[in-house]
Scaffold this motif. Structure first.
Motif, short mmCIF file in Angstrom:
data_model
loop_
_atom_site.label_atom_id
_atom_site.label_comp_id
_atom_site.label_asym_id
_atom_site.label_seq_id
_atom_site.Cartn_x
_atom_site.Cartn_y
_atom_site.Cartn_z
N TRP A 51 0.84 -1.20 0.00
CA TRP A 51 0.00 0.00 0.00
C TRP A 51 0.88 1.26 0.00
CZ3 TRP A 51 -4.13 1.01 4.41
CH2 TRP A 51 -4.83 2.19 4.10
N TYR A 58 9.74 1.91 2.10
CA TYR A 58 8.73 0.85 2.10
C TYR A 58 9.15 -0.31 1.21
CZ TYR A 58 5.33 2.80 5.18
OH TYR A 58 4.70 3.24 6.30
N ALA A 118 2.35 4.91 8.10
CA ALA A 118 1.84 3.68 8.73
C ALA A 118 0.71 4.02 9.69
CB ALA A 118 2.96 2.95 9.45
N TRP A 144 -1.19 6.72 9.62
CA TRP A 144 -2.33 7.18 8.82
C TRP A 144 -3.06 5.97 8.20
CZ3 TRP A 144 -3.27 6.68 3.56
CH2 TRP A 144 -4.32 7.44 3.06
N ALA A 145 -2.29 5.01 7.70
CA ALA A 145 -2.91 3.83 7.08
C ALA A 145 -3.70 3.05 8.12
CB ALA A 145 -1.84 2.93 6.47
N THR A 185 -6.87 5.00 8.83
CA THR A 185 -7.75 4.91 7.67
C THR A 185 -8.49 3.59 7.67
OG1 THR A 185 -6.30 6.30 6.39
CG2 THR A 185 -7.80 4.93 5.16
#
Lengths: 100, 818
Positions: free
Chosen positions: A20, A79, B748, B750-751, B754
């Motif tokens: 993601w 990432y 991370a 924020w994810a 969310t």
């Protein structure tokens, strides 16, 4: 040869999060780079109305865009590292569970 | 496709089956899972039924199999797909085999246990002797003791020291020692040493901590007392030679015996494992066979015997479409038994309400479950699940509209759908997972629709996509721009007059009146969707009236209801459309300019309260000529519908009853009195009708308002996601370098939020609100939901349920402590 330090759940979580993160941060970087107006609010524009001319304002904005773009891309790279690490851990976990 | 529209037609069948053929026929019916049998001897005690002994036999076999399965080292592999039924002879063989296996395993287990306890005592003896040697040897102070002991034991001299050696649980040592001290008045010598490696209890397999002890004492009296204490503390005493040489001999002897025993133990263990692995392959298949057998006899118990005891009679509900399958099953049963008398199937006309059966597949099942949890549809009533397939995801998406969150949801559901075969094999107790997996197609559709509405709202994680280029432009000079932080854009000049091709214009993201504009837009949309949805629901009742031959209800109930809804609330929607079309910033007539656009809500309220408003030049109070008259007519017709709804049905029934009475008197068949007794008839009828009418009229108002939740939740969702972006993700922006690391962490966080708040929590809340809109606002308009579900005799259901029950039982009992 390799050490296993993540459980199966944590490594899966890292895998999903990094996929993601890579997709979104790379795209965000691209959008900053092509100066997407929707992301204008995210730029660190310090002083309101403190610009002497439109040109200086535009220069600040352009700098902000470029800066954010590189920022996003570097984070995306981080990432990628996470992806590799958690992918390796995930693989290790899967393999050990099969061999047992 | 017609199967989804209403539940299937059911037939009550009577089956006459020969007892010999019954078993095979029932097996086939159980595999097909199409017949719901009725208990024909409900007053007969469970123990007095015909096939009690068979059921009991199966239960016994099942118990044994469960016990054997518990002995297996790992869970057995799933059963092989095995579609042939077992003949009674095969069942007998299976039973014998299970009996044999059970006793064999019990035997092995018992033997192993005996061997293990022998082994334990040998090991204890061995350690005891080893420790004894050190007791006797090392300390110089003890030489004396050992010397005297040797003399004593050699019976050379009387009155010297004796000793007792043994093993006792470590936990008891302090008490043991104290007790010995007490009984001997301090005249004993106590030595102890803990056994380092823990021993294994032969029965439970738990670890035991034990300690070796030696008690030296003087005199026979004390010896007896010490022995008693040892017995009381459950210490095991071992005969131990006193001399070093004897000890060595004994040690050697014990060593060889231990070695022999180890070998035997290993062989026993191997044998046991071999037996168990042989069984493990088949045990699940046997289990399934036995359970099916039990279910068949259980069902056969519901049948009744005819008087001469020649055949079994069964009654069952069968979908009309599956009658041929039943016929086939009966024929196969006859063929297999070889009896010359065929089984007979015939239909019984009945006044009973049949069960409701909707044939579903993996896609429609989730939606049907949503409807069924509100109430099973009455027999052959219109099934709302068909429309729910589209309206449910759509109304959900109106509240959840965001491209980003929609993509996450779609991706999750897509993974579930793509790998559904793999996932469905994994049986888990995780309830949340099972809910998600069961509703995977609902979630998939909800995700796809959310992407669509997100594009319409132009929201992707609260950011707009400028795909086609905005239709607004800058009309200010550089100088003006420099001196103002906020400027007003007049649509007359700044708007290019060609709308953004799809959805909301991205320019609105920067507008400070963004929320005000969106509120008005989304509120209107909600009301329009709501009125259409409700009008559709009311119209569905026509289908029901037509099908159940109650055409008069169309005039007495449907037409007044729909008129009331359309003339009042659809008119409100029409006013909204007119406002959108008629008023514009570039209009030449000032009366249709932006400043003159009327508030639709105020017009509607004035219409209800019969108030008139005056013109304020250049604006007009009304939107079109003759609006006042039209509105008054609508209002009058709308309110005239209420008495029709209220009195129509009771009056019609009264007239019909009177007509029937006249007819009966005319024909003079007075014997057949009307069976439906009208006790309190008219009054009760009026009261129910009154309640229904009030419910509908008030409901029309409150349900229309209730659809505003579409707007409210959509607003909350958009604002939450905007806040999350502006407060959290922005923290990571700035010069690349340290900030990149910060962005890495912040992303991370924020994810996580969310996912947890915006997708899971908001998704759940939007789901529940959508469910309410369907159950209350939509289905109350036509759905009765008074039926009962079709529960066929079906092996797959029975096996699954038993698995669940067993799991539940295991959970409540709790596993063994670890």
């Amino acid at each position: 040869m390799a050490c296993k330090f993540c459980g199966p759940k944590l490594s899966l979580c890292g895998l999903v999060l990094s996929v993601w993160g890579i997709i979104q941060l790379t795209l965000m970087g691209v959008f900053y780079y092509i100066r997407a107006v929707a992301l204008l609010e995210d730029l660190p524009l310090e002083s309101e109305g403190g610009h002497h001319s439109i040109e200086s304002f535009i220069a600040t904005v352009e700098a902000g865009y470029t800066q954010n773009a590189y920022n996003c891309w570097i984070a995306a790279l981080l990432y990628v590292i996470t992806l590799v690490v958690s992918g390796h851990q995930f693989w290790m976990n899967n393999r050990s569970s099969v061999s047992m | 496709m017609g199967t989804m529209f209403r539940s299937e037609e059911m037939v009550l069948c009577q089956l006459f089956v020969q007892p010999e053929a019954a078993y095979v026929s029932m097996y086939e019916l159980g595999e097909a899972g199409i017949a719901q049998f009725r208990d024909l001897n409900p007053h007969v005690n469970d123990f007095q039924r015909r096939y009690v002994s068979e059921v009991r036999r199966c239960s016994e076999m099942e118990r044994k199999l469960r016990w054997v399965a518990g002995e297996l080292p790992e869970p057995p592999p799933p059963p092989k797909p095995d579609r042939c039924s077992l003949s009674p002879r095969e069942i007998n063989i299976l039973e014998e085999r299970i009996d044999f296996i059970e006793s064999e395993i019990q035997e092995i287990t018992r033997n192993a246990r005996n061997l293990k306890s022998d082994y334990l005592s040998l090991i204890e003896l061995k350690t005891l002797i080893e420790k004894m040697q050190t007791f006797f040897q090392d300390h110089s102070a003890q030489r004396k003791i050992s010397a005297s002991v040797q003399i004593y034991n050699n019976d050379a001299v009387l009155g010297h020291l004796g000793f007792i050696a043994g093993v006792v649980t470590t936990a008891r040592i302090p008490a043991f020692e104290k007790m010995l001290w007490r009984i001997s008045h301090g005249n004993i010598f106590f030595k102890q040493a803990q056994i380092d490696e823990p021993l294994k209890d032969p029965i439970t397999g738990h670890e035991l901590q034990k300690t070796v002890f030696v008690v030296f004492f003087h005199g026979e009296q004390i010896k007896l007392r010490v022995k008693k204490v040892c017995h009381g503390f459950k210490a095991t005493l071992y005969p131990c030679p006193a001399t070093y040489k004897d000890q060595l001999d004994m040690l050697a002897g014990v060593g060889t015996r231990i070695k022999d025993l180890e070998m035997v133990l290993e062989q026993t263990e191997n044998h046991r494992r071999l037996v168990l692995t042989n069984i493990a392959r088949d045990i699940s298949t046997w289990m399934v066979a036995v359970r099916k057998e039990k279910a068949i006899y259980h069902t056969l118990n519901m049948f009744s015997m005819d008087i001469v005891k020649k055949c079994l009679i069964a009654e069952c509900w069968v979908p009309r479409r599956d009658l041929t399958v039943v016929q086939k099953a009966l024929e196969n049963g006859v063929k297999a038994s070889g009896s010359p008398i065929p089984s007979i199937l015939h239909y019984v006309p009945t006044h009973e309400t049949p069960p409701t059966f909707n044939r579903t597949n993996k896609f429609t099942r989730g939606f049907q479950n949503l409807i069924d949890s509100y109430g099973i549809a009455s027999y052959r009533e219109v099934n709302p699940a068909l429309y729910t397939i589209i309206t449910f995801p759509f109304l959900f998406a109106v509240m959840f509209g965001d491209v980003g969150h929609g993509i996450i949801m779609t991706a999750f559901a897509a993974i579930l759908v793509i790998y559904e075969k793999k996932f469905s094999k994994v049986q888990t107790d995780n309830e949340i997972w099972n809910i998600f997996f069961g509703g995977r197609y609902i979630i998939l559709l909800m995700g796809i629709f959310s992407i669509y509405t997100g594009l319409i709202y132009n929201d992707m994680f609260s950011k707009s996509l400028n795909i086609f280029g905005t239709s607004w432009r800058n009309v200010y000079e550089d100088g003006v721009l420099q001196n103002h932080t906020m400027l007003e854009l007049d649509p007359k000049t700044a708007y290019t007059q060609t709308p953004y091709p799809f959805g909301l214009d991205p320019a609105w993201q920067f507008a400070s009146n963004n929320i005000i504009f969106l509120n008005s837009f989304k509120m209107k949309l909600s009301i329009i969707f709501g009125v259409i949805h409700m009008a559709f629901g009311v119209t569905m009742s026509v289908v029901n009236f037509n099908f159940f031959k109650k055409q008069e209800m169309i005039f007495l109930q449907y037409i007044p209801q729909i008129l009331f809804l359309l003339l009042l609330f659809w008119y409100l929607c029409l006013l909204m459309f007119m406002k959108w079309i008629m008023y514009s910033a570039v209009a030449e007539d000032p009366a249709s300019g932006t400043s003159c656009a009327p508030s639709v809500l105020i017009i509607f309220i004035n219409m209800m309260l019969l108030k008139s408003s005056e013109d304020k030049p250049p604006c007009r109070a009304m939107m079109y000529d003759g609006q006042d008259q039209v509105q008054k007519t609508f209002l009058a017709i709308g309110f005239l519908c209420i008495p029709v709804m209220l009195f129509g049905k009771p009056v019609y029934k009264m007239i019909m009853a009177k007509k029937r009475k006249q007819y009966q008197q005319g024909v003079e068949t007075g014997e057949e009195v009307e069976k439906e007794g009208h006790d309190g008839g008219m009054a009760e009828e009026l009261i129910t009708q009154c309640i229904h009418t009030i419910e509908y009229v008030l409901g029309a108002v409150s349900h229309t308002a209730s659809y505003l939740r579409l707007w409210a939740l959509s607003l909350a969702h958009a604002q939450l996601s905007a806040v999350l972006w502006q407060r959290v993700l922005i923290m990571g922006m700035g010069y690349p370098g340290v900030n990149s690391l910060k962005l890495y962490v912040i992303f991370a966080v924020w994810a996580f939020f969310t996912l947890a708040i915006l997708v899971l929590m908001e998704g759940l809340s939007a789901f529940l609100h959508t469910l309410r809109l369907h159950w209350v606002e939509f289905m109350s308009k036509f759905y009765e939901g008074q039926g009962y579900a079709f529960a066929p005799f079906c092996f797959t259901d029975i096996l699954e349920n038993e698995d669940d029950e067993r799991k539940a039982a295991a959970e409540t009992n709790g596993g063994p402590p670890e």
